[in-house]
Write a protein that holds these residues in place. Structure first.
Motif, PDB file in Angstrom:
ATOM      1  N   PRO A 169       0.936  -1.316   0.073  1.00 48.24           N
ATOM      2  CA  PRO A 169      -0.095  -0.038   0.075  1.00 48.24           C
ATOM      3  C   PRO A 169       0.880   1.273   0.121  1.00 48.24           C
ATOM      4  CG  PRO A 169       0.188  -1.012   2.150  1.00 48.24           C
ATOM      5  CD  PRO A 169       0.610  -1.859   1.272  1.00 48.24           C
ATOM      6  N   ASP A 170       2.083   1.171   0.408  1.00 48.86           N
ATOM      7  CA  ASP A 170       2.659   2.546   0.528  1.00 48.86           C
ATOM      8  C   ASP A 170       3.584   2.882  -0.650  1.00 48.86           C
ATOM      9  OD1 ASP A 170       2.667   2.633   3.661  1.00 48.86           O
ATOM     10  OD2 ASP A 170       3.538   0.625   3.317  1.00 48.86           O
ATOM     11  N   SER A 171       2.828   4.265  -1.141  1.00 48.28           N
ATOM     12  CA  SER A 171       3.479   4.772  -2.278  1.00 48.28           C
ATOM     13  C   SER A 171       3.409   6.258  -2.328  1.00 48.28           C
ATOM     14  CB  SER A 171       2.707   4.443  -3.504  1.00 48.28           C
ATOM     15  OG  SER A 171       1.403   4.943  -3.404  1.00 48.28           O
ATOM     16  N   GLY A 172       4.096   6.893  -3.233  1.00 46.41           N
ATOM     17  CA  GLY A 172       3.900   8.456  -3.239  1.00 46.41           C
ATOM     18  C   GLY A 172       4.840   8.754  -4.217  1.00 46.41           C
ATOM     19  N   ALA A 173       4.688  10.352  -4.433  1.00 49.19           N
ATOM     20  CA  ALA A 173       5.578  10.797  -5.513  1.00 49.19           C
ATOM     21  C   ALA A 173       5.613  12.315  -5.542  1.00 49.19           C
ATOM     22  CB  ALA A 173       5.042  10.489  -6.851  1.00 49.19           C
ATOM     23  N   HIS A 174       6.650  13.047  -5.810  1.00 51.51           N
ATOM     24  CA  HIS A 174       6.572  14.460  -5.742  1.00 51.51           C
ATOM     25  C   HIS A 174       6.251  15.081  -4.443  1.00 51.51           C
ATOM     26  CE1 HIS A 174       7.208  14.092  -9.932  1.00 51.51           C
ATOM     27  NE2 HIS A 174       5.940  13.423  -9.847  1.00 51.51           N
ATOM     28  N   GLY A 175       6.410  14.600  -3.069  1.00 49.68           N
ATOM     29  CA  GLY A 175       6.734  15.127  -2.106  1.00 49.68           C
ATOM     30  C   GLY A 175       5.181  14.836  -1.167  1.00 49.68           C
ATOM     31  N   TRP A 176       4.409  13.853  -1.854  1.00 57.52           N
ATOM     32  CA  TRP A 176       3.335  13.458  -1.397  1.00 57.52           C
ATOM     33  C   TRP A 176       3.294  11.801  -0.889  1.00 57.52           C
ATOM     34  CZ3 TRP A 176      -0.293  17.140  -0.505  1.00 57.52           C
ATOM     35  CH2 TRP A 176      -0.469  18.127  -1.535  1.00 57.52           C
ATOM     36  N   ARG A 177       2.835  11.804   0.272  1.00 54.26           N
ATOM     37  CA  ARG A 177       2.527  10.190   0.512  1.00 54.26           C
ATOM     38  C   ARG A 177       1.249   9.868   0.409  1.00 54.26           C
ATOM     39  NH1 ARG A 177       4.664   9.586   6.670  1.00 54.26           N
ATOM     40  NH2 ARG A 177       4.572   7.333   5.871  1.00 54.26           N
ATOM     41  N   GLN A 178       1.192   8.395  -0.365  1.00 53.68           N
ATOM     42  CA  GLN A 178       0.002   8.179  -0.950  1.00 53.68           C
ATOM     43  C   GLN A 178      -0.120   6.502  -0.597  1.00 53.68           C
ATOM     44  OE1 GLN A 178       1.067   9.663  -5.160  1.00 53.68           O
ATOM     45  NE2 GLN A 178      -1.321   9.652  -5.117  1.00 53.68           N
ATOM     46  N   VAL A 179      -1.324   6.077  -0.814  1.00 51.45           N
ATOM     47  CA  VAL A 179      -1.930   4.693  -0.471  1.00 51.45           C
ATOM     48  C   VAL A 179      -2.200   4.073  -1.717  1.00 51.45           C
ATOM     49  CG1 VAL A 179      -3.469   3.164   0.595  1.00 51.45           C
ATOM     50  CG2 VAL A 179      -2.136   5.294   1.988  1.00 51.45           C
ATOM     51  N   ALA A 180      -1.898   3.063  -2.066  1.00 48.97           N
ATOM     52  CA  ALA A 180      -2.102   2.416  -3.480  1.00 48.97           C
ATOM     53  C   ALA A 180      -3.435   1.439  -3.126  1.00 48.97           C
ATOM     54  CB  ALA A 180      -1.213   1.619  -3.792  1.00 48.97           C
ATOM     55  N   VAL A 181      -4.422   1.972  -4.095  1.00 52.72           N
ATOM     56  CA  VAL A 181      -5.683   1.181  -4.028  1.00 52.72           C
ATOM     57  C   VAL A 181      -6.108   0.576  -5.198  1.00 52.72           C
ATOM     58  CG1 VAL A 181      -6.259   2.806  -2.153  1.00 52.72           C
ATOM     59  CG2 VAL A 181      -6.843   3.496  -4.623  1.00 52.72           C
ATOM     60  N   GLU A 182      -7.084  -0.222  -5.117  1.00 50.50           N
ATOM     61  CA  GLU A 182      -7.749  -0.896  -6.423  1.00 50.50           C
ATOM     62  C   GLU A 182      -9.060  -0.824  -6.308  1.00 50.50           C
ATOM     63  OE1 GLU A 182      -7.160  -5.295  -8.372  1.00 50.50           O
ATOM     64  OE2 GLU A 182      -6.813  -4.951  -6.299  1.00 50.50           O
ATOM     65  N   VAL A 183      -9.613  -0.524  -7.653  1.00 56.27           N
ATOM     66  CA  VAL A 183     -11.148  -0.236  -7.699  1.00 56.27           C
ATOM     67  C   VAL A 183     -11.791  -1.694  -7.520  1.00 56.27           C
ATOM     68  CG1 VAL A 183     -13.001   0.412  -9.210  1.00 56.27           C
ATOM     69  CG2 VAL A 183     -10.740   1.496  -9.339  1.00 56.27           C
TER      70      VAL A 183
END
Length: 432
Positions: A98-112
């Motif tokens: 789940p742990d992802s991110g880019a360009h200074g943003w921390r994100q959560v990887a999700v699936e539809v």
């Protein structure tokens, strides 16, 4: 013998609490089980030997629950009256890494998951809920019901075409929510956070089933509060109504001529093909074991199934005032008009004429008006667990539900009276 409850606006109030407390199928079945426990039901394990005693019992498996009430004097061949529903809703679900991110943003990887209206998930404050599977083999429910995640839209200044060509979302690139700042994305951050929130030790979690949800609570809408807006009405509205109806019938009458059942399955939104879905063996296994626990034979099982009827209760389409041409011109179900009977001659719904008669009798007994839904011939028709249940178990099945707007949105809309009208009709059906 006491009279079964007649549900009113208080049922809709309780539905709002149920929706808010059930951000995942696992929470939904736990909350349904809690309500049934208060009505005297007890949980039985699938790994244990079952007895043939009377009373209310239920089985939990993942995001599914099957509950039934055996009245005193029930024979092994006594037929069942089943309310079927599903616990899952279209949403965004957390990926294995789940742990992802880019360009200074921390994100959560999700699936539809399923077929959500993707735009309805944009620019909402989102929580995170589901279950954690632990190293010792147990599971723990988790619900972060506060602003944690957000899927931000692109500013119109960076995509002027959205006003002329409409919003176009790529499921992979455009739906990954943000939950913080920083470039130091590390594997395990999200799960460690959830362990801390749940009082678990670091590394105790070895698996997870997690999904996002809108944290905005259900609310009455309109000048006279005659509408209800909320999440996951498709199809927790039916799960809640079925739970209330089963508990009400079980606590009111021990001389029933049928065995009333609630079967709330997971995975309807992606085809029902799982061990907790309607196309799996769960319902058939529970019904058969109930017959055999009461000393029945295969012949008794066949007799019981031959006399069984299932109401597959799922939400349907209310006529949309801005898109009335998308509906059949002679079938316009309206919010507040009572539950709907769903018909499709190509068997996308399981209803036939004899099933309609069963439903009409239940509504007449409960003094509840009902409407009929048929798709516009030029539009494809949706489906639900009804045809699956009928084909898999060979039991008469009728598709019904409540008419709503914004189906598969993060937030849906129905008439405020329809939830308790549905519950009353289910009482009439389960009583036989």
């Amino acid at each position: 013998m006491r009279t079964p409850p007649r549900f009113d606006r208080g049922h809709t109030d309780d539905l709002m609490s149920f929706l808010a407390a059930s951000p995942s199928p696992y929470h939904a079945v736990a909350n349904a089980a809690e309500r049934l426990e208060k009505a005297g039901f007890r949980q039985v394990a699938e790994t244990d030997a079952w007895d043939g005693t009377s009373g209310g019992k239920y089985v939990l498996r993942g995001g599914a629950i099957v509950a039934w009430y055996v009245p005193e004097g029930a024979e092994p061949h006594t037929p069942f009256r089943i309310v079927g529903a599903h616990t899952d809703s279209p949403n965004l679900r957390v990926k294995p890494r789940p742990d992802s991110g880019a360009h200074g943003w921390r994100q959560v990887a999700v699936e539809v998951y399923g077929g959500p209206l993707l735009n309805s998930w944009l620019d909402r404050d989102l929580g995170l809920a589901g279950r954690l599977s632990l190293r010792d083999g147990s599971t723990r429910l988790v619900n972060i019901d506060r602003p944690l995640l957000r899927v931000p839209q692109l500013a119109i200044h960076l995509d002027r075409s959205v006003t002329s060509d409409g919003l176009k979302l790529d499921k992979q690139r455009h739906l990954q929510p943000i939950w913080g700042l920083g470039n130091d994305v590390r594997d395990g951050d999200l799960i460690r956070f959830l362990e801390e929130e749940s009082g678990l030790a670091d590394g105790e979690t070895t698996g997870w089933d997690l999904m996002v949800h809108s944290i905005e609570p259900p609310a009455y809408l309109g000048r006279d509060k005659e509408l209800l807006a909320g999440p996951r009405m498709d199809n927790l509205l039916s799960v809640h109504a079925g739970t209330a109806a089963l508990a009400g019938v079980a606590t009111a009458d021990e001389t029933l001529s049928y065995i009333p059942v609630l079967a709330a399955f997971d995975h309807e939104e992606n085809g029902s093909q799982s061990d907790t879905g309607a196309d799996g063996p769960l319902l058939g296994s529970v019904l058969e074991r109930s017959v055999f626990a009461r000393g029945g034979s295969y012949e008794d099982r066949a007799r019981a199934f031959a006399g069984t009827v299932c109401l597959s209760s799922d939400t349907g389409h209310a006529v949309h005032p801005n898109y009335a041409e998308r509906h059949d011109p002679t079938h316009h179900p309206r919010a507040g008009g009572g539950p709907i009977l769903k018909v499709n001659v190509n068997n996308r719904y399981a209803t036939d004429g004899s099933g309609r008669a069963v439903w009409a009798a239940a509504c007449e007994k409960a003094d509840v008006p009902f409407q009929t839904f048929v798709s516009n011939n030029s539009m494809p028709c949706g489906t639900t667990i009804g045809p699956i249940t009928a084909a898999r178990h060979g039991i008469k099945t009728v598709d019904i539900g409540v008419a709503i707007l914004s189906m598969h949105s993060a937030r849906e809309l129905c008439g405020a009276t329809d939830p308790f009208l549905l519950a009353n009709s289910l009482v009439g059906f389960l009583e036989g």
